[in-house]
Design a protein around this motif. Structure first.
Motif, PDB file in Angstrom:
ATOM      1  N   TRP A 177      67.274  26.787  46.435  1.00 40.05           N
ATOM      2  CA  TRP A 177      68.428  26.560  47.430  1.00 40.05           C
ATOM      3  C   TRP A 177      67.834  26.011  48.764  1.00 40.05           C
ATOM      4  N   VAL A 178      68.348  24.848  49.178  1.00 42.09           N
ATOM      5  CA  VAL A 178      67.714  24.398  50.497  1.00 42.09           C
ATOM      6  C   VAL A 178      68.820  23.569  51.344  1.00 42.09           C
ATOM      7  N   THR A 179      68.589  23.420  52.671  1.00 44.23           N
ATOM      8  CA  THR A 179      69.586  22.983  53.243  1.00 44.23           C
ATOM      9  C   THR A 179      69.330  21.382  52.870  1.00 44.23           C
ATOM     10  N   PHE A 180      70.439  20.578  53.367  1.00 52.69           N
ATOM     11  CA  PHE A 180      70.181  19.009  53.616  1.00 52.69           C
ATOM     12  C   PHE A 180      69.073  18.724  54.178  1.00 52.69           C
ATOM     13  N   GLU A 181      68.578  19.133  55.199  1.00 46.62           N
ATOM     14  CA  GLU A 181      67.485  18.707  56.112  1.00 46.62           C
ATOM     15  C   GLU A 181      66.114  18.932  55.373  1.00 46.62           C
ATOM     16  N   HIS A 182      66.316  20.180  54.583  1.00 38.34           N
ATOM     17  CA  HIS A 182      65.080  20.500  53.542  1.00 38.34           C
ATOM     18  C   HIS A 182      64.921  19.553  52.565  1.00 38.34           C
ATOM     19  N   ALA A 183      65.988  19.093  51.936  1.00 38.03           N
ATOM     20  CA  ALA A 183      66.183  18.408  50.637  1.00 38.03           C
ATOM     21  C   ALA A 183      65.559  17.011  51.073  1.00 38.03           C
ATOM     22  N   ALA A 184      65.812  16.718  52.230  1.00 38.32           N
ATOM     23  CA  ALA A 184      65.368  15.219  52.622  1.00 38.32           C
ATOM     24  C   ALA A 184      63.786  14.968  52.493  1.00 38.32           C
ATOM     25  N   THR A 185      63.147  16.417  52.595  1.00 38.86           N
ATOM     26  CA  THR A 185      61.532  16.256  52.640  1.00 38.86           C
ATOM     27  C   THR A 185      60.960  16.823  51.245  1.00 38.86           C
ATOM     28  N   LEU A 186      61.900  17.703  50.495  1.00 41.27           N
ATOM     29  CA  LEU A 186      61.305  18.232  49.307  1.00 41.27           C
ATOM     30  C   LEU A 186      61.670  17.357  48.005  1.00 41.27           C
ATOM     31  N   LEU A 187      62.694  16.425  48.192  1.00 46.62           N
ATOM     32  CA  LEU A 187      63.101  15.687  46.920  1.00 46.62           C
ATOM     33  C   LEU A 187      61.984  14.760  46.905  1.00 46.62           C
ATOM     34  N   THR A 188      61.557  14.704  45.483  1.00 52.45           N
ATOM     35  CA  THR A 188      60.406  13.532  45.349  1.00 52.45           C
ATOM     36  C   THR A 188      60.803  12.012  45.464  1.00 52.45           C
ATOM     37  N   ASP A 189      61.958  11.565  44.719  1.00 51.94           N
ATOM     38  CA  ASP A 189      62.467  10.424  44.656  1.00 51.94           C
ATOM     39  C   ASP A 189      63.248  10.043  45.644  1.00 51.94           C
ATOM     40  N   PRO A 190      62.897   8.752  46.401  1.00 50.28           N
ATOM     41  CA  PRO A 190      63.577   8.199  47.450  1.00 50.28           C
ATOM     42  C   PRO A 190      65.244   8.117  47.067  1.00 50.28           C
ATOM     43  N   LEU A 191      65.455   7.983  45.751  1.00 52.34           N
ATOM     44  CA  LEU A 191      66.801   7.844  45.232  1.00 52.34           C
ATOM     45  C   LEU A 191      67.567   9.176  45.534  1.00 52.34           C
ATOM     46  N   ASP A 192      66.906  10.194  45.074  1.00 56.10           N
ATOM     47  CA  ASP A 192      67.454  11.591  45.409  1.00 56.10           C
ATOM     48  C   ASP A 192      67.653  11.924  46.723  1.00 56.10           C
ATOM     49  N   ARG A 193      66.712  11.664  47.454  1.00 54.32           N
ATOM     50  CA  ARG A 193      66.756  11.880  49.027  1.00 54.32           C
ATOM     51  C   ARG A 193      68.086  10.994  49.536  1.00 54.32           C
ATOM     52  N   ALA A 194      68.051   9.804  49.084  1.00 54.20           N
ATOM     53  CA  ALA A 194      69.345   9.156  49.479  1.00 54.20           C
ATOM     54  C   ALA A 194      70.490   9.611  48.897  1.00 54.20           C
ATOM     55  N   LEU A 195      70.567  10.268  47.759  1.00 49.70           N
ATOM     56  CA  LEU A 195      71.875  10.760  47.432  1.00 49.70           C
ATOM     57  C   LEU A 195      72.081  12.164  48.277  1.00 49.70           C
ATOM     58  N   ALA A 196      70.953  12.934  48.704  1.00 48.01           N
ATOM     59  CA  ALA A 196      71.137  14.111  49.312  1.00 48.01           C
ATOM     60  C   ALA A 196      71.987  13.682  50.541  1.00 48.01           C
TER      61      ALA A 196
END
Length: 145
Positions: free
Chosen positions: A118-137
């Motif tokens: 479980w992560v915050t939106f801010e943490h997701a932006a750094t943890l998610l590997t794929d740029p498409l997933d970061r954009a989705l977050a």
């Protein structure tokens, strides 16, 4: 109406942005998964089975990967606005829904997913590997704002 699992070189898939906490606050968290085969952090998702709807596939895949039974809420993507991932010489068209937990059946690491976090939106932006997933977050955060 259910769509077929493949359409020419496009693989159809669905997944979830599983949320917990107050949706209108900075305290909301989203679930991300680690896939050991790819050594990446992503959202739970997977391919549609033949004759399966996107919605049913999203719920099934989230359950299979996380042991969470969820409720669908608003779709964060749409038939016209999906996430397109390159796969095996083709493309995977993935639609996502916001979800909340109905029942937690107890995650146990397995071949497809060895960790849920479980992560915050801010943490997701750094943890998610794929740029498409970061954009989705980021899109999910904007939708909830």
């Amino acid at each position: 109406m259910a769509e077929s699992a493949t359409n020419a070189a496009i693989v159809l898939a669905a997944g979830g942005i599983v949320l917990r906490g107050e949706w209108t606050s900075d305290a909301v968290e989203m679930l991300v998964i680690h896939r050991p085969r790819h050594d990446d952090w992503s959202f739970p998702k997977g391919k549609l089975d033949p004759g399966e709807s996107f919605e049913a596939a999203a719920l099934r895949e989230v359950h299979e990967e996380t042991a969470l039974r969820c409720t669908l809420h608003a779709e964060i993507t749409s038939p016209e606005l999906t996430v397109m991932y390159p796969v095996d010489g083709g493309m995977k068209q993935t639609r996502y829904w916001f979800m909340t937990i109905e029942r937690d059946e107890g995650f146990k690491p397995h071949d497809e997913v060895d960790e849920c976090r479980w992560v915050t939106f801010e943490h997701a932006a750094t943890l998610l590997t794929d740029p498409l997933d970061r954009a989705l977050a980021r899109r999910a955060q904007d939708e909830l704002a």
